[in-house]
Design an enzyme around this catalytic site. Sequence first.
Site, PDB file in Angstrom:
ATOM      1  N   LYS A 234     -10.865   0.064  10.428  1.00 42.47           N
ATOM      2  CA  LYS A 234     -11.059  -1.291   9.702  1.00 42.47           C
ATOM      3  C   LYS A 234     -11.451  -2.208  10.497  1.00 42.47           C
ATOM      4  O   LYS A 234     -11.658  -3.612   9.713  1.00 42.47           O
ATOM      5  CB  LYS A 234      -9.600  -1.457   9.032  1.00 42.47           C
TER       6      LYS A 234
ATOM      7  N   ASP B  20       2.556  -4.646   7.686  1.00 41.54           N
ATOM      8  CA  ASP B  20       1.532  -3.751   7.699  1.00 41.54           C
ATOM      9  C   ASP B  20       0.016  -4.647   7.821  1.00 41.54           C
ATOM     10  O   ASP B  20      -0.062  -5.572   6.491  1.00 41.54           O
ATOM     11  CB  ASP B  20       1.247  -3.076   6.340  1.00 41.54           C
TER      12      ASP B  20
ATOM     13  N   GLN C 251      -5.356  -4.778   6.804  1.00 34.29           N
ATOM     14  CA  GLN C 251      -6.392  -5.591   6.435  1.00 34.29           C
ATOM     15  C   GLN C 251      -6.382  -7.118   7.241  1.00 34.29           C
ATOM     16  O   GLN C 251      -7.381  -7.971   6.910  1.00 34.29           O
ATOM     17  CB  GLN C 251      -6.254  -6.062   5.004  1.00 34.29           C
TER      18      GLN C 251
ATOM     19  N   HIS D 107       0.864  -1.143   0.043  1.00 31.71           N
ATOM     20  CA  HIS D 107       0.062  -0.016  -0.075  1.00 31.71           C
ATOM     21  C   HIS D 107       0.881   1.282  -0.065  1.00 31.71           C
ATOM     22  O   HIS D 107       2.057   1.338   0.267  1.00 31.71           O
ATOM     23  CB  HIS D 107      -0.911  -0.026   1.460  1.00 31.71           C
TER      24      HIS D 107
ATOM     25  N   CYS E 183      -4.814   2.658  -3.734  1.00 29.54           N
ATOM     26  CA  CYS E 183      -3.324   3.213  -3.037  1.00 29.54           C
ATOM     27  C   CYS E 183      -2.426   1.982  -3.189  1.00 29.54           C
ATOM     28  O   CYS E 183      -1.541   1.887  -2.570  1.00 29.54           O
ATOM     29  CB  CYS E 183      -3.632   3.497  -1.495  1.00 29.54           C
TER      30      CYS E 183
HETATM   31  C1  LIG Z   1      -3.055  -2.687   3.426  1.00 32.76           C
HETATM   32  C2  LIG Z   1      -3.155  -1.346   3.953  1.00 32.76           C
HETATM   33  N1  LIG Z   1      -2.138  -0.496   4.531  1.00 32.76           N
HETATM   34  C3  LIG Z   1      -2.346   0.650   5.031  1.00 32.76           C
HETATM   35  C4  LIG Z   1      -3.629   1.183   4.942  1.00 32.76           C
HETATM   36  C5  LIG Z   1      -3.712   2.541   5.416  1.00 32.76           C
HETATM   37  O1  LIG Z   1      -4.696   2.542   6.370  1.00 32.76           O
HETATM   38  P1  LIG Z   1      -5.075   3.932   7.179  1.00 32.76           P
HETATM   39  O2  LIG Z   1      -5.638   4.728   5.784  1.00 32.76           O
HETATM   40  O3  LIG Z   1      -5.898   3.500   7.970  1.00 32.76           O
HETATM   41  O4  LIG Z   1      -3.752   4.492   7.477  1.00 32.76           O
HETATM   42  C6  LIG Z   1      -4.596   0.623   4.198  1.00 32.76           C
HETATM   43  C7  LIG Z   1      -5.960   1.345   3.990  1.00 32.76           C
HETATM   44  O5  LIG Z   1      -6.544   0.973   3.045  1.00 32.76           O
HETATM   45  C8  LIG Z   1      -4.542  -0.778   3.640  1.00 32.76           C
HETATM   46  O6  LIG Z   1      -5.392  -1.356   3.261  1.00 32.76           O
END
Ligand SMILES: Cc1ncc(COP(=O)(O)O)c(C=O)c1O
Length: 416
Positions: free
Chosen positions: A234, A208, A211, A131, A374
């Site tokens: 989430k 990370d 998800q 991401h 993203c």
């Molecule tokens: C895999 C992953 N990493 C990071 C993020 C970023 O999350 P946040 O916007 O809550 O910081 C997301 C959000 O869609 C994501 O799906």
Amino acid sequence: METTQSGALDVERIREDFPILQRRVGDDVQVVYLDNAATTQTPEQVIDVFGDYYRGYNANVHRGIHHLSQEASIAYEEAHDRMAEFIGASGGREEMVFTKNTTESINLVAYAWGLNELGSGDRVVLTEMEHHASLVTWQQIAKRTGADVEYIRVDDDGRLDMDHAAELIDEDTEMVSAVHVSNTLGTVNPVADLAELAHDAGAYIFVDGAQAVPTRPVDVEAIDADFYAFSGHKMAGPTGIGGLYGKKEILEDMEPFLYGGDMITKVTYEDATWNELPWKYEAGTPLIAEGIAMAEAADYLDELGMDNIRTHEEQLAEYAYDRLSEFDDIEIYGPEPGPDRGGLVSFNLDSVHAHDLASIMNDSAVAIRAGDHCTQPLHDKLGVAASARASFYVYNTREEIDVLVDAIDDARELFS
Ligand SMILES: Cc1ncc(COP(=O)(O)O)c(C=O)c1O
């Protein structure tokens, strides 16, 4: 709308906890919410905890000796213990920093550790399915420190090429940062294997889990992650709050990220010393109600059972994958259904731009996401600018996936 039981979860009962699922929009049509990878909905139990805080014990934490501040402090501090427990961190609050979200958790480590420790000749290894929260952050920190960034290849099935990972993660590697569950491909990555490769090379691993934490049991110690990040919004919690797990000895060694009140022990006109963990990394007034409510979300999910949630997600992903596979003009991205695929499906319908598709879905009150999610470089690799994504959570049903497929039919007709 009629609902089915998935076998793993009593979806009909769960839906009663989420008032927003009764929302009707447009021509008085009930919302079908399939945008859970972006943000999940919030159950009454979590909303109540948020309200209880503001109605009953709203006060600043750590600073007051009055009743309200003490109550708020205890609840806020215990929320850290709860979130540590939720992801398998036995060190409790000392290993659980509250941040704004996954993005801030990654930036915290990139700034506090990366800026100080990385240098010319060092390597940061990412995956091609990162991401932007991880990809852009490490890219920029590498530019500032002279480190190189390399990417573990994603193969044609949407899985990581682990031979390539073993090649890339060498003695120059200082950090491996990998997404646990891809928000575009749905792939569940073998993060414990990546951790082993990283540690054998003397590097740290950052996972990370944005998800993953909402959708499956996570055990940071079984993975042997050095850092692990997630977002409250989430996982049926509020926006504005997230978590960073870090091994205690690493968090103790690292420099703070943000400076200010609460993160210090002793300040003079010349210098300052840092507070104990995790407060050293929580400068200023934190997100108190949000933190307490996120811990309630963890209770809510544990009550449903994280194993059951994972099974439910896998079943819905398989059903959606199979239904969408019926059509020759739909291309689906990511691995086939199975234990290494999470509960989301990204796809494209031939000759209809994903944004147009999402817009037609919206006419049927079906909420999906369209865009690059993203993950622009990954979409470039897939040879498309955008994709449509349906993502599922504890309250979604097969019937809702049928509504999605019918709405795709409408789009097909309209554009043919
Ligand atoms: C895999 C992953 N990493 C990071 C993020 C970023 O999350 P946040 O916007 O809550 O910081 C997301 C959000 O869609 C994501 O799906």
